[in-house]
Design a protein around this motif. Structure first.
Motif, mmCIF file in Angstrom:
data_model
loop_
_atom_site.group_PDB
_atom_site.id
_atom_site.type_symbol
_atom_site.label_atom_id
_atom_site.label_comp_id
_atom_site.label_asym_id
_atom_site.label_seq_id
_atom_site.Cartn_x
_atom_site.Cartn_y
_atom_site.Cartn_z
ATOM 1 N N SER A 44 6.062 9.629 7.825
ATOM 2 C CA SER A 44 6.358 8.189 7.776
ATOM 3 C C SER A 44 7.454 7.798 8.759
ATOM 4 O O SER A 44 7.592 6.630 9.093
ATOM 5 C CB SER A 44 6.760 7.786 6.359
ATOM 6 N N VAL A 79 6.121 4.431 1.218
ATOM 7 C CA VAL A 79 6.875 5.591 1.704
ATOM 8 C C VAL A 79 7.881 5.150 2.761
ATOM 9 O O VAL A 79 9.021 5.609 2.788
ATOM 10 C CB VAL A 79 5.920 6.648 2.307
ATOM 11 N N LYS A 80 7.432 4.237 3.604
ATOM 12 C CA LYS A 80 8.311 3.789 4.697
ATOM 13 C C LYS A 80 9.516 3.036 4.168
ATOM 14 O O LYS A 80 10.538 2.940 4.842
ATOM 15 C CB LYS A 80 7.532 2.898 5.671
ATOM 16 N N LYS A 95 0.837 -1.197 0.000
ATOM 17 C CA LYS A 95 0.000 0.000 0.000
ATOM 18 C C LYS A 95 0.872 1.247 0.000
ATOM 19 O O LYS A 95 2.020 1.218 0.464
ATOM 20 C CB LYS A 95 -0.903 0.007 1.229
ATOM 21 N N ALA A 96 0.298 2.336 -0.495
ATOM 22 C CA ALA A 96 1.067 3.568 -0.689
ATOM 23 C C ALA A 96 1.795 3.988 0.589
ATOM 24 O O ALA A 96 2.970 4.344 0.554
ATOM 25 C CB ALA A 96 0.143 4.682 -1.163
ATOM 26 N N HIS A 97 1.095 3.933 1.717
ATOM 27 C CA HIS A 97 1.721 4.454 2.936
ATOM 28 C C HIS A 97 2.867 3.579 3.424
ATOM 29 O O HIS A 97 3.769 4.056 4.118
ATOM 30 C CB HIS A 97 0.683 4.689 4.036
#
Lengths: 307, 571, 236
Positions: C105, C76-77, C71-73
């Motif tokens: 993040s 980022v991590k 998933k997008a979030h």
């Protein structure tokens, strides 16, 4: 003048209830542009949750213990219902056309009302709500102006709830993420924000505040009924729109204005349009007038400009 | 619905196990339809006779017939049989449940129940093992020959007639009224109530199942091609059949009265479809415009409870009722139609509430005396056109007609008028402009469409049609009272067009019929009716947001989103 | 093994396939650019890499981890920062709040240092730190968008059309910034319409046409390629 000030007190109490419920509408609408029609039912469930908690406690439990437990019980029921509703009714529709989630919301609203009416014991008519905060205990504010203990509790709970929420949204990490999601959901995801979790958070916070309102209205009026969510819900949404939807201060302002309009119109509107029979009509008249002149509400709306 | 891949050799090697099982199941089901299902008298539909497929057993028989397709590998055969088997199992289970319930226990069922249950299960298991081919059944277009026109006309007219005939059968199924005031869900219902509800439910499911099977075999597509070529004939045949309905009632009026109410409800739904389906304006207070018409009609009907004492000719009443309602639409719409969709929704909801509160209060004590408050304007006299009294029974062509037929025909005229208006509008320049506004208001405005004026037109026209329907309704039900115009009524109308399919006439008709008839017939749901209604709304939006009869464009709009990664990304 | 590996990526909008099988690599410390006309699929590629779109097929591997189903979030991590097309700053928040969100993040830890380093890079932002981001000029918003992406301390920075709609002076400033970032060793995946400036900076360039890679190679070589010069640099 005493009548006026007494009505002012009543207006503030009513406005506090509307404001608490309106916050839930405004947060959810601000983030997912959904009129969560069932939010009024979440308020109603808060009242019933508290009643259930009270009935489960041994009789004779002192109010100092039972009241906080009832608040917790009410919040627990409302929050659970809101989370389930978000997960199974609304989330699958997140990319559907706008009309679909609105119809779903109406469906959920009817369902929750009917659920309580049919399956909560003796809930077909209003159920008595415990009078823990003695309504006869009046605090004098002037020679003929007074506020009852449940009223005072309502205002206190509302103010604490509103201030906490607004601090949370402004200061906390999650609050910032909520703002970001409301302004631009896609970019919020690029920041590493789990927008699904943020949406659930908005539903949870809204449900908790609505539950507070549900419990305090039970205490004020000494009863809860399955139908109480509809008109309060519609009014609270009206309050949110009045203030500018998506705008937290706007919801509170809208709530108080609506309370004021309703109470004052009931008292001072020209005959024969005064009195309780017309009070609901006045709220909607004011809504229509305000929207004609300020189409985005008094403080302006804050919703994502979606591409 | 998973398509299993079966080795080429197995497909050819007949007889296949799936074919055998399905065939055996179907034979058992046919046999069970000839044996008695109830061991006691009283269940509707002659369920105790042997050698005769009465009542729900007819449906069981009907749903076993698609098994004849086993004899030839038709395209879509496996899918059709799976659908038939699903529905068959539902009908058998439901009927057995109701027979056992009404008979006081499973011990009282008849001998036919056992082969039926085994047969239904075999049918289901077998149909799932049938070899599936990739081929989807396509509609058949008849060749352009001299015999095409008469054949198609016959099929098209026959379809219209058949549809109405099925509707009439459903309507005519007995449904006893229920005792009120009890807290229990099934308590006050007699065995007959339960049994009637069960039979009706089985009937509806069977029709849906047959439609599903026909769709899988490509018959519906062929039919659509044909009706698409002769739309006027289809509509005309439908109306002639509908107009002939009273002649089949032997002077009884019960079904006619229900049909008349459905008609008024459907007319209002078609009107709302202009506002919501065509122009995309979400109106949550539409019933108020209907109410304006109803009250207007009631007040000038010459009723003794009307404070005006005026009695206008009915033709004038309809026109004026529509106009008055339209004016209310203009007054509300002019200042508010600039608002964005959701704001409009809450404003119309507010207007609906203001209307209800107002008519509730204009009783002479909380407000001026006009509407008799909560009691409403009642005792609306029967209509009379010249010497023709709508309240009297008549005899036509030697057939007795109850007075309800008069109101039924009146309602049919209203429905025809509203439907014609809708179709004319949707195909006009205005209709296309509405659709443009619905899809993208900014873009529409950029192409020179006066969006505000057109939205106002849609709103006012919708209000006018609702007002006209309201005046008719006041005379059909003989009363106009505030509790008929609550938010739930607006929501039900909206649900009707969304259930049926937005922006289409057949959709609105189907949605209105289903939503009106189901609660009327499903008395066994009693207090749970609204609960089921709520769940149904949620489920429909979840699984078929475009409605039962989707306009082609609409279906695309809704289903594109499901595979659109951009849309998913927003979620 | 490259830092980012994309293999046979396919993405569709409904029935329309926008990316029809793209493969590309980004090595650590490289600047890689995607050029192509409108609708070639550049932005779609970046949006898929950062998880805003779900691919139909294909693999995306970043530092050995599969991103295509993440998933997008979470992406980022992993250290992928995406400064989107059109800048997309949060208009109702201040410059500083926007930057803080860029570090969302990275749970915990201080952000003061990172904010200070963004301000050193873009002194204009420091002057406007308490101003609502919606009131900034286009160039300032672009600085903010880049600064915000840097706040997550990314291992790869994806910039989508950073020069779009800016004045020539601003465009020069933005490209200088990208050059500085490159000099500091930042890995960058750059999408640009301004092909000459982008290719001049890039170690590797990919030319996209209607969802496919039609040409790739070192930036300098592409810059000299006849087809590229005709089609994208407007030369005869």
């Amino acid at each position: 003048m005493d009548v006026f000030f007494q009505q002012l007190v009543n207006a503030i109490v009513l406005g506090a209830t509307y404001g608490l419920v309106a916050l839930g509408y405004t947060m959810v609408y601000g983030i997912v542009q959904l009129i969560n029609f069932a939010h009024g039912e979440i308020y109603m469930l808060g009242g019933f949750g508290a009643l259930t908690t009270y009935l489960a406690l041994p009789s004779g439990t002192p109010a100092g213990i039972s009241l906080p437990l009832m608040l917790v019980g009410g919040i627990a029921v409302s929050v659970t219902a809101a989370v389930i509703m978000e997960r199974f009714a609304y989330r699958p529709l997140r990319s559907a056309p706008r009309l679909a989630p609105l119809i779903t919301a109406i469906g959920v609203s009817v369902f929750l009302q009917e659920l309580v009416r049919n399956f909560y014991p003796h809930a077909r008519s209003a159920r008595n709500f415990p009078q823990l905060v003695n309504p006869d205990y009046q605090i004098r504010l002037g020679s003929n102006v007074q506020i009852s203990a449940p009223q005072l509790l309502t205002v206190t709970v509302a103010l604490v709830g509103m201030v906490t929420l607004s601090t949370f949204v402004r200061r906390s990490r999650t609050g910032r993420a909520m703002q970001a999601t409301a302004q631009d959901p896609d970019t919020a995801r690029l920041m590493g924000i789990d927008t699904d979790r943020i949406i659930v958070t908005a539903f949870v916070l809204g449900a908790a505040l609505a539950a507070l309102a549900g419990v305090s209205s039970g205490l004020q009026f000494g009863q809860v009924d399955f139908h109480m969510g509809f008109i309060t819900g519609v009014k609270a949404f009206t309050a949110a729109v009045l203030g500018g939807i998506g705008n937290i201060s706007g919801a509170v302002l809208g709530g108080f204005i609506l309370g004021l309009v309703e109470v004052m119109a009931t008292q001072y509107a020209p005959d024969p349009f005064s009195g309780g029979a017309w009070k609901d009509a006045w709220s909607f008249v004011v809504l229509i007038i305000v929207l004609v002149f300020r189409p985005t509400g008094l403080l302006g709306e804050r919703v994502a400009a979606r591409a | 619905m998973t398509s299993q891949t079966i080795p080429e050799a197995r497909v050819r090697s007949a007889p296949d196990l799936g074919v055998l099982l399905t065939g055996a199941g179907a034979l058992l089901l046919v046999g069970s339809a000839l044996l008695p299902w109830a061991g006691y008298a009283g269940f509707p539909g002659k369920m105790t006779l042997s050698g005769y497929p009465g009542g729900a057993r007819l449906y069981v028989l009907l749903l076993a017939l698609p098994a004849l397709a086993l004899l030839r590998p038709l395209p879509g055969r496996a899918a059709a049989l799976r659908a038939a088997a699903n529905v068959e199992l539902a009908v058998v289970a439901l009927t057995v449940y109701f027979v056992a319930y009404a008979g006081g226990g499973f011990v009282n069922v008849g001998g036919g129940v056992y082969p039926a249950m085994i047969g239904a299960i075999l049918y289901l298991v077998g149909s799932r093992r049938l070899p599936t081919s990739e081929a989807v059944a396509e509609g058949v277009a008849l060749p352009d020959a001299s015999w095409r026109f008469p054949v198609e006309s016959l099929v098209v007219a026959g379809t219209a007639g058949l549809a109405l005939w099925l509707f009439v059968i459903g309507l005519g199924m007995p449904s006893s009224s229920i005792a009120s005031g009890s807290d229990l869900t099934l308590g006050p219902l007699s065995i007959n109530d339960v049994a009637n509800s069960g039979q009706f439910l089985a009937y509806v499911i069977t029709i849906a199942g047959v439609a599903l099977v026909a769709g899988r075999l490509g018959l519906l597509k062929s039919l659509t091609i044909m009706t698409g070529r002769h739309p006027k004939l289809f509509v005309a045949a439908g109306f002639i059949a509908a107009a002939a309905f009273p002649f089949t009632q032997n002077g009884s009026g019960e079904s006619l009265s229900i049909a008349a109410r459905i008609g008024v409800f459907a007319a209002a739904a078609v009107g709302l479809n202009i506002v919501v389906g065509l122009a995309g304006l979400l109106d949550l207070g539409y019933i108020a415009f209907f109410g304006v018409g109803a009250y207007f009609g009631a007040l000038v009907s010459g009723s003794v409870t009307s404070v005006t004492g005026v009695h206008l000719p009915f033709a004038l009443t309809i026109v004026l009722g529509g106009l008055v309602s339209g004016i209310f639409g203009l007054l509300l719409g002019a200042p508010t139609l600039r608002l964005r969709g959701d704001y409009l929704a809450i404003v119309t909801l507010g207007f609906g509430e203001i209307f209800r509160i107002t008519v509730n209060n204009l009783d002479g004590s909380a407000g001026p005396s006009l509407t008799n408050g909560p009691n409403g304007v009642s005792n609306i006299p029967d209509l009379a056109l010249g010497s023709f009294n709508f309240g009297a029974n008549h005899t036509l062509f030697g057939i007795d007609l109850s007075f309800q037929s008069n109101y039924y025909w009146l309602e049919l005229l209203l429905l025809a008028f509203v439907m014609t208006s809708f179709l004319r509008l949707s195909e006009s320049r205005i209709g296309r402009a509405w659709v443009a506004i619905r899809e993208d208001e900014l873009a529409a405005a950029a192409t020179g469409i006066n969006t505000t004026r057109l939205k106002l037109l849609a709103f006012a026209l919708g209000a006018t049609l609702a007002g006209a329907a309201g005046t008719v309704n006041a005379h059909v039900v003989k009363v106009a009272a505030p509790d008929s115009f609550t938010f739930i009524e607006s929501a039900t109308l909206l649900a009707a067009i969304i259930l049926g399919g937005m922006g289409t006439v057949p959709g609105a008709l189907l949605g209105a019929t289903v939503l009106y008839l189901l609660p009327e017939k499903l008395r066994f749901l009693h207090d749970l009716r609204l609960l089921v209604f709520g769940i149904a709304l949620v489920l429909i939006m979840r699984f078929r947001p475009e409605g039962l009869v989707a306009s082609k464009r609409r279906a695309r709009e809704f289903h594109d989103h499901e595979t659109d990664p951009a849309a998913e990304a927003v979620a | 093994m490259s830092l980012l590996e994309v293999r046979d990526l396919r993405v569709a909008y409904g029935a329309i396939e926008a990316i029809k099988g793209i493969s590309l690599d980004v090595e650590e410390g490289q600047v890689v650019t995607l050029i192509g006309t409108n609708g070639a699929g550049k932005t779609t590629t970046l949006r898929t890499l950062s998880g805003l779109l779900k691919p139909l097929a294909g693999e995306v591997t970043f530092d050995g981890k599969r991103l295509d189903s993440m998933k997008a979030h979470d992406i980022v991590k992993q250290g992928v920062a995406h400064s989107p097309e059109g800048r997309r700053i949060f208009p109702l928040m201040t410059v500083e709040e926007n930057l803080e969100l860029g570090a969302y993040s990275r749970k915990g830890g201080t952000t003061g240092e990172d904010v200070a380093s963004v301000f050193t890079r873009f002194p204009r932002l420091e002057e406007r730190r308490a101003q609502k981001a919606g009131t900034l000029s286009g160039g300032e918003q672009q600085m903010l968008a880049i600064g915000r992406a840097l706040m997550s301390r990314p291992r790869m920075l994806m910039l989508d059309e950073p020069s779009m709609g800016l004045s020539p002076i601003m465009i020069q400033l933005i490209f200088e910034t990208i050059a500085e970032l490159k000099a500091a060793g930042t890995t960058i995946l750059l999408v640009e319409q301004n092909a000459s400036a982008a290719l001049a900076l890039a170690d590797v360039g990919y030319v996209l046409e209607t969802g496919r890679v039609v040409l790739s190679g070192p930036g300098k070589d592409l810059l000299k390629d006849d087809k590229v010069r005709k089609a994208y640099l407007g030369e005869d």
